[in-house]
Design a protein around this motif. Structure first.
Motif, PDB file in Angstrom:
ATOM      1  N   ASP A   8      17.234 -18.777 -13.034  1.00  0.00           N
ATOM      2  CA  ASP A   8      16.908 -19.825 -14.003  1.00  0.00           C
ATOM      3  C   ASP A   8      16.720 -19.189 -15.373  1.00  0.00           C
ATOM      4  N   LYS A  61      11.892 -10.982 -17.855  1.00  0.00           N
ATOM      5  CA  LYS A  61      10.917 -11.410 -16.842  1.00  0.00           C
ATOM      6  C   LYS A  61       9.849 -12.355 -17.385  1.00  0.00           C
ATOM      7  N   ASP A  64      12.644 -15.782 -17.742  1.00  0.00           N
ATOM      8  CA  ASP A  64      13.626 -16.151 -16.715  1.00  0.00           C
ATOM      9  C   ASP A  64      12.982 -16.087 -15.340  1.00  0.00           C
ATOM     10  N   LEU A  66      14.033 -15.509 -11.232  1.00  0.00           N
ATOM     11  CA  LEU A  66      15.074 -15.029 -10.320  1.00  0.00           C
ATOM     12  C   LEU A  66      14.512 -15.118  -8.915  1.00  0.00           C
ATOM     13  N   ARG A  67      15.262 -15.748  -8.021  1.00  0.00           N
ATOM     14  CA  ARG A  67      14.768 -15.864  -6.642  1.00  0.00           C
ATOM     15  C   ARG A  67      15.835 -15.383  -5.663  1.00  0.00           C
ATOM     16  N   TYR A  68      15.373 -14.666  -4.659  1.00  0.00           N
ATOM     17  CA  TYR A  68      16.249 -14.177  -3.596  1.00  0.00           C
ATOM     18  C   TYR A  68      15.864 -14.890  -2.304  1.00  0.00           C
TER      19      TYR A  68
ATOM     20  N   VAL B  34      11.268 -25.202  -7.819  1.00  0.00           N
ATOM     21  CA  VAL B  34      10.991 -23.796  -8.095  1.00  0.00           C
ATOM     22  C   VAL B  34      11.780 -23.280  -9.283  1.00  0.00           C
ATOM     23  N   GLN B  35      12.881 -23.957  -9.608  1.00  0.00           N
ATOM     24  CA  GLN B  35      13.625 -23.671 -10.832  1.00  0.00           C
ATOM     25  C   GLN B  35      14.133 -25.005 -11.355  1.00  0.00           C
ATOM     26  N   GLU B  80      11.894 -14.225  -2.126  1.00  0.00           N
ATOM     27  CA  GLU B  80      11.261 -13.284  -3.055  1.00  0.00           C
ATOM     28  C   GLU B  80      11.476 -13.809  -4.472  1.00  0.00           C
ATOM     29  N   HIS B  81      10.444 -13.684  -5.266  1.00  0.00           N
ATOM     30  CA  HIS B  81      10.506 -14.211  -6.631  1.00  0.00           C
ATOM     31  C   HIS B  81      10.266 -13.106  -7.655  1.00  0.00           C
ATOM     32  N   ILE B  82      11.059 -13.113  -8.711  1.00  0.00           N
ATOM     33  CA  ILE B  82      10.897 -12.139  -9.803  1.00  0.00           C
ATOM     34  C   ILE B  82      10.858 -12.918 -11.113  1.00  0.00           C
ATOM     35  N   GLY B  83       9.968 -12.500 -12.000  1.00  0.00           N
ATOM     36  CA  GLY B  83       9.991 -13.073 -13.347  1.00  0.00           C
ATOM     37  C   GLY B  83       9.015 -14.209 -13.537  1.00  0.00           C
ATOM     38  N   ALA B  84       9.386 -15.115 -14.427  1.00  0.00           N
ATOM     39  CA  ALA B  84       8.493 -16.189 -14.860  1.00  0.00           C
ATOM     40  C   ALA B  84       8.125 -17.101 -13.686  1.00  0.00           C
ATOM     41  N   GLY B  85       7.071 -17.907 -13.927  1.00  0.00           N
ATOM     42  CA  GLY B  85       6.406 -18.773 -12.959  1.00  0.00           C
ATOM     43  C   GLY B  85       7.164 -19.180 -11.707  1.00  0.00           C
ATOM     44  N   GLN B  86       6.440 -19.292 -10.630  1.00  0.00           N
ATOM     45  CA  GLN B  86       7.057 -19.617  -9.345  1.00  0.00           C
ATOM     46  C   GLN B  86       7.311 -21.108  -9.185  1.00  0.00           C
ATOM     47  N   LEU B  94       8.312 -22.436 -18.036  1.00  0.00           N
ATOM     48  CA  LEU B  94       7.985 -22.143 -16.651  1.00  0.00           C
ATOM     49  C   LEU B  94       6.497 -21.857 -16.563  1.00  0.00           C
TER      50      LEU B  94
END
Lengths: 96, 96
Positions: A8, A61, A64, A66-68, B34-35, B80-86, B94
């Motif tokens: 995102d 970060k 943006d 980013l989700r896996y 989530v996004q 797994e989440h990386i970066g701005a808000g979940q 976000l």
């Protein structure tokens, strides 16, 4: 294993557009772009770790997301598509 | 079970924005955003079937792309989440 990556980013800015292009390029090396910011990547654990390192250098970060999602190896039956093309053409419309 | 829903729509048009709002509303009834266009929905098979029927009435199948990924019930370890808000705040940035 199949890893779904969703990214995102605000593409109203040139910097955001640039980051999306760079993320797409990395993901497309090991998979396919299925939506504007959704990628299905087929990786082994070492490739996944390397991909994550590269992506996490590209993204901002603070802004943006980013989700896996690890879909495992038995992923075909887990995915369903509705609507326009199953792959994404960044140069134009969605293509089949 | 957890179903991940990704929705690709051109939000440069008012109609696209409206469809995204409607899809978000349906998904948020049974899950979280989530996004911007990614939703995690916790549904049983009957709820999932009903949700799909509603979403597929909203989207423009010629131009939009909608994908469902069934993550099953043992999904926590897969994400797994990386970066701005979940979670995603459509009114602003976000948020955490």
């Amino acid at each position: 294993m199949m890893v779904l990556i969703t990214y995102d980013v605000n593409t109203e800015t040139l910097e955001g557009k640039r980051r999306l292009r760079m993320v797409a390029k990395e993901c497309e090396n090991v998979g396919q772009r299925v939506q504007k910011s959704v990628f299905e990547c087929l990786v082994d654990p070492a490739q996944f770790a390397a991909l994550k390192r590269r992506l996490e250098k590209i993204i901002d970060k603070e802004h943006d997301s980013l989700r896996y999602y690890r879909l495992g190896s038995n992923w075909h039956g887990r995915v369903e598509h509705i609507g326009a093309g199953q792959t994404y053409d960044p140069e134009g419309f969605l293509s089949v």
